[in-house]
Design a protein around this motif. Structure first.
Motif, PDB file in Angstrom:
ATOM      1  N   THR A  43       0.664  -0.897  -0.538  1.00  0.00           N
ATOM      2  CA  THR A  43      -0.142   0.339  -0.164  1.00  0.00           C
ATOM      3  C   THR A  43       1.019   1.201  -0.257  1.00  0.00           C
ATOM      4  O   THR A  43       0.849   2.383  -0.607  1.00  0.00           O
ATOM      5  CB  THR A  43      -0.774   0.199   1.578  1.00  0.00           C
ATOM      6  OG1 THR A  43      -1.920  -1.121   1.015  1.00  0.00           O
ATOM      7  CG2 THR A  43      -2.005   1.642   1.596  1.00  0.00           C
ATOM      8  N   GLN A  85      -8.689   1.079  -1.360  1.00  0.00           N
ATOM      9  CA  GLN A  85      -8.779   0.250  -0.837  1.00  0.00           C
ATOM     10  C   GLN A  85     -10.569   0.108  -0.010  1.00  0.00           C
ATOM     11  O   GLN A  85     -10.715  -0.683  -0.062  1.00  0.00           O
ATOM     12  CB  GLN A  85      -7.647  -0.183   0.384  1.00  0.00           C
ATOM     13  CG  GLN A  85      -7.238  -1.950   0.875  1.00  0.00           C
ATOM     14  CD  GLN A  85      -6.098  -2.062   0.989  1.00  0.00           C
ATOM     15  OE1 GLN A  85      -5.589  -1.092   1.502  1.00  0.00           O
ATOM     16  NE2 GLN A  85      -6.039  -3.217   2.056  1.00  0.00           N
ATOM     17  N   GLU A 177      -5.639  -3.646  -3.598  1.00  0.00           N
ATOM     18  CA  GLU A 177      -6.718  -4.605  -3.726  1.00  0.00           C
ATOM     19  C   GLU A 177      -7.923  -4.780  -3.865  1.00  0.00           C
ATOM     20  O   GLU A 177      -8.782  -4.982  -2.883  1.00  0.00           O
ATOM     21  CB  GLU A 177      -6.677  -4.799  -1.956  1.00  0.00           C
ATOM     22  CG  GLU A 177      -5.354  -4.688  -1.369  1.00  0.00           C
ATOM     23  CD  GLU A 177      -5.236  -5.660  -0.300  1.00  0.00           C
ATOM     24  OE1 GLU A 177      -5.790  -6.487  -0.309  1.00  0.00           O
ATOM     25  OE2 GLU A 177      -3.612  -5.301   0.244  1.00  0.00           O
TER      26      GLU A 177
END
Ligand SMILES: Nc1ncnc2c1ncn2[C@@H]1O[C@H](COP(=O)(O)OP(=O)(O)O)[C@@H](O)[C@H]1O
Ligand SMILES: [Mg+2]
Length: 253
Positions: A43, A85, A177
């Motif tokens: 991330t 996300q 993700e």
């Protein structure tokens, strides 16, 4: 020429080095995957690519041009878009309005117009609405255009969030993700969708799910503890001992 290059990226959070000298290059019409165990730095790398995090060293290169101090607001102008996300949808706006927000820079009177409370030019507004509906339709969720996100199942909301990123017609899409919370079947559909997108754009796919990444990526960069431990095609990465060790633990052969 590469669509995106991250080169020598180092990010520190206090005493913790989240990324150390990480590099990758996303080629045209390619899906480039970034995988790694939890806490590997995926991330953080994504956040560098979309300008949320400024690296302590290293740089971001878009089509051969170095981007100084990239900010999230710079993405549309650079032909880039991202999903997050978390979904980041507005609960009190319809699906259609949520998607139209994603393309605001296309409408001539967009940002300044709303600041000055001017009515948006009618033709712009209609063209934008048509484009938003087309993207929703492409993703199979046009029938939800007038609904509000909280009333929709999670996989539908994920598609709406993707539509919002796509409506600006990026040629580089950043996905963090995208498979989280999806069933195996939904993940397969997502894989097909991402493959289909490569006709129009490149994709940087940050994802924890190995099987999805193996299936859709042309190239994969594997992170562990903030460093690149492997890089290559899915076949190369799949059988790399360092990757197996990072994901599965030492006692699995
Ligand atoms: N804003 C932050 N402040 C401090 N530490 C952070 C921050 N963001 C991430 N980290 C730490 O950096 C490391 C990498 O995190 P992250 O990039 O979220 O990994 P991943 O997405 O691969 O799970 C982790 O150890 C995490 O705790
Ligand atoms: Mg993460």
């Amino acid at each position: 020429m590469t669509e995106l290059e991250l080169s020598g990226i180092t990010v520190r959070f206090g005493g913790l080095t989240a990324l150390q000298d990480v590099g990758l290059a996303v080629g045209p019409h390619q899906v480039h995957g970034v995988i790694g165990p939890n806490g590997a730095g995926k991330t953080t790398l994504f956040n560098v690519a979309c300008g949320f995090v400024q690296p302590d060293s290293g740089h971001v290169v878009r089509r051969g041009e170095r981007v100084e101090r990239l900010r999230p607001r710079d993405l549309p102008g650079l032909g880039m878009a991202r999903t997050l996300q978390g979904l980041g949808l507005f609960d009190r706006m319809t699906v259609l309005d949520n998607v139209m927000v994603g393309a605001d820079h296309h409408a001539r009177s967009g940002f300044l117009g709303s600041l000055l409370a001017l009515p948006r030019a009618g033709a712009d507004e209609r063209a934008l609405r048509d484009r938003a509906l087309r993207v929703l339709d492409d993703l199979g969720v046009a029938s939800y255009a007038d609904r509000f996100p909280p009333s929709l199942p999670y996989p539908i909301r994920k598609r709406v969030a993707l539509a919002r990123a796509l409506v600006s017609e990026p040629d580089l899409l950043l996905l963090d993700e995208p498979a989280s919370g999806l069933s195996a079947g939904e993940m397969d559909e997502l894989g097909d969708l991402v493959r289909a997108l490569t006709a129009r754009m490149s994709v940087l796919l940050v994802e924890h799910h190995m099987d999805l990444v193996m299936r859709v990526c042309d190239e994969i960069t594997v992170l562990d503890f903030g460093k690149v431990i492997a890089h290559g095609t899915p076949d190369e990465v799949r059988n790399d001992p360092a990757v197996l060790a990072a994901y599965l633990g030492e006692d699995v052969h």
